[in-house]
Design an enzyme around this catalytic site. Structure first.
Site, PDB file in Angstrom:
ATOM      1  CD  GLU A  95      29.312  34.576  43.990  1.00  0.00           C
ATOM      2  OE1 GLU A  95      29.668  33.446  43.509  1.00  0.00           O
ATOM      3  OE2 GLU A  95      30.088  35.137  44.792  1.00  0.00           O
ATOM      4  CG  ASP A 146      34.824  42.003  40.521  1.00  0.00           C
ATOM      5  OD1 ASP A 146      33.758  41.491  41.389  1.00  0.00           O
ATOM      6  OD2 ASP A 146      35.862  42.214  41.296  1.00  0.00           O
TER       7      ASP A 146
END
Length: 437
Positions: free
Chosen positions: A289, A381
């Site tokens: 996040e 990611d």
């Protein structure tokens, strides 16, 4: 036979274009849904090789069944939505509602326009209600995700109605007033107000609105708090607090998210997430996040939202003055036949028609936004694996896919059109390749 295209009136052209776009979009949606159902069913009986040692066949089959069930329900929702949209527009539903209110409520002024918006919202909500209840108390219940009681659902619905009324009616009234009083450039002033309101809502929502529906407790796990705080310091992210939300009261699904804007930013963990993941896995999910924050994905989305809404308001400002916009969509604009009497405003009609038509058109460009979102997920990611353990992130993703019954074998075409997140196979393969020297 139809007359030559050049001989058609603008109203007829709009009617034909709208009908063609609506039916074409429905056909594409049905085609994609049937592809997804067939593809998932075809791969139901075998776990994909990369996950064979970590995902059980029973969990894989549950995800397949859940995906297929939701897709079939989605097809019913699409068909109903198409019928309802035609009913509101070309079949005269919105015109009937407007004429009924125009003759008997508010004298055609602001109150009549607000009544039209409220009546439309109420009828639409009642139409959507049966499938919404079926989704929650049948589909989610069948697969073990629903934790809501009927009482809690009713309380949420009443709270949502109250909050929506208290916020929505004043906002709608101000927009309608601007449309009628701000001159030819009303759409620009309305856009400025709308953007300011959305930014304000991002600040207000975490503190005043979200707690009306869920309980938010400060994160008490000192070990996790220290690890998360150190991660945020490394990433240059400041938050107002770390909170745990009682998501388990309503659903077994797990999640974590940032909310708020500027100094009001919060980090929120579902209690279900903390129960399912180890400390390192929670850190890795949060690092993902934070990757969105580091790459300014949220800011990019806000800028795109600003630009698209400006274009939308400018277009609304033009079509709202064109009679063919109303008549081509099955509505008679409010025009007085008595010269001594002013015509009732068409502003609420224009807003409703525009909101009904725009999704039909934007559906065809939605794959572009899905593509951008998947790229953002890959970037987040990659950032997460540079700030936390890639193995923990992979493990967390697989747990979340399993616990949320997300299929590991979606149809590739369906993915390209709809998926905002890459499938597990692509995400884990990308992480593995980036970790390989």
């Amino acid at each position: 036979m139809l007359p030559p295209f050049d001989d058609l009136s603008p109203s007829t052209v709009l009617t034909l274009a709208f009908a063609v776009a609506l039916l074409t979009g429905l056909a594409i949606k049905f085609w994609l849904a049937t592809r997804q159902i067939r593809y998932v069913a075809r791969h139901r009986d075998a776990v994909p090789a990369p996950f064979a040692e970590r995902i059980t066949l029973a969990a894989h089959q549950k995800a397949a069944d859940y995906t297929i069930t939701k897709a079939r329900l989605g097809m019913l929702e699409m068909a109903l939505g198409c019928v309802v949209l035609l009913g509101w527009t070309l079949l005269g539903g919105l015109d009937m509602l407007n004429q009924a209110l125009l003759g008997g409520f508010g004298g055609g002024g602001m109150w009549q326009q607000l009544a039209l918006l409220a009546g439309f919202a109420a009828i639409s909500g009642l139409i959507d209600l049966p499938l919404s209840l079926y989704q929650t108390f049948v589909v989610e219940q069948r697969f073990g995700f629903n934790k809501m009681t009927l009482r809690l659902w009713l309380v949420d619905a009443l709270k949502g109605l109250l909050v929506g009324t208290m916020i929505g009616l004043p906002v709608a009234a101000l927009i309608l007033w601007l449309m009628g009083a701000a001159g030819p450039l009303w759409w620009l002033w309305t856009w400025c107000f709308w953007m300011g309101f959305n930014l304000l809502l991002m600040v207000v929502y975490p503190t005043f609105i979200a707690p009306l529906f869920n309980k938010f407790q400060p994160l008490e796990d000192e070990s996790l708090k220290a690890r998360v705080t150190a991660l945020m310091q490394r990433c240059g992210f400041a938050a107002k607090g770390l909170f745990v939300m009682d998501g388990s009261r309503r659903s077994a699904h797990a999640n974590a998210y940032f909310t708020g804007f500027g100094a009001a930013k919060r980090v929120v963990f579902y209690d279900t997430l903390l129960r399912q993941l180890a400390t390192g896995e929670v850190e890795a999910v949060l690092a993902h996040e934070l990757g969105h924050f580091k790459h300014r994905h949220i800011l990019q989305r806000i800028v795109i939202m600003f630009a698209m809404s400006l274009l939308g308001f400018a277009l609304l400002g033009w079509v709202s003055t064109q009679v063919w916009f109303y008549t081509g969509l099955g509505v008679r604009p409010n025009i007085s036949l008595d010269p001594a009497m002013a015509a009732a405003p068409n502003d609420a009609l224009a807003l409703l028609l525009f909101m009904l038509v725009v999704p039909v058109i934007t559906f065809f460009i939605s794959p572009l936004f899905s593509l951008q979102s998947r790229r953002h997920e890959f970037q987040a990611d990659a950032y997460a694996t540079s700030q936390a353990s890639g193995a923990d992130l992979s493990s967390a993703l697989l747990k979340l896919y399993e616990d949320n019954a997300s299929t590991l074998t979606p149809d590739p075409v369906y993915v390209k059109f709809y998926y905002s997140h890459p499938p597990a196979t692509e995400r884990l393969a990308r992480m593995l390749s980036s970790a390989t020297p």
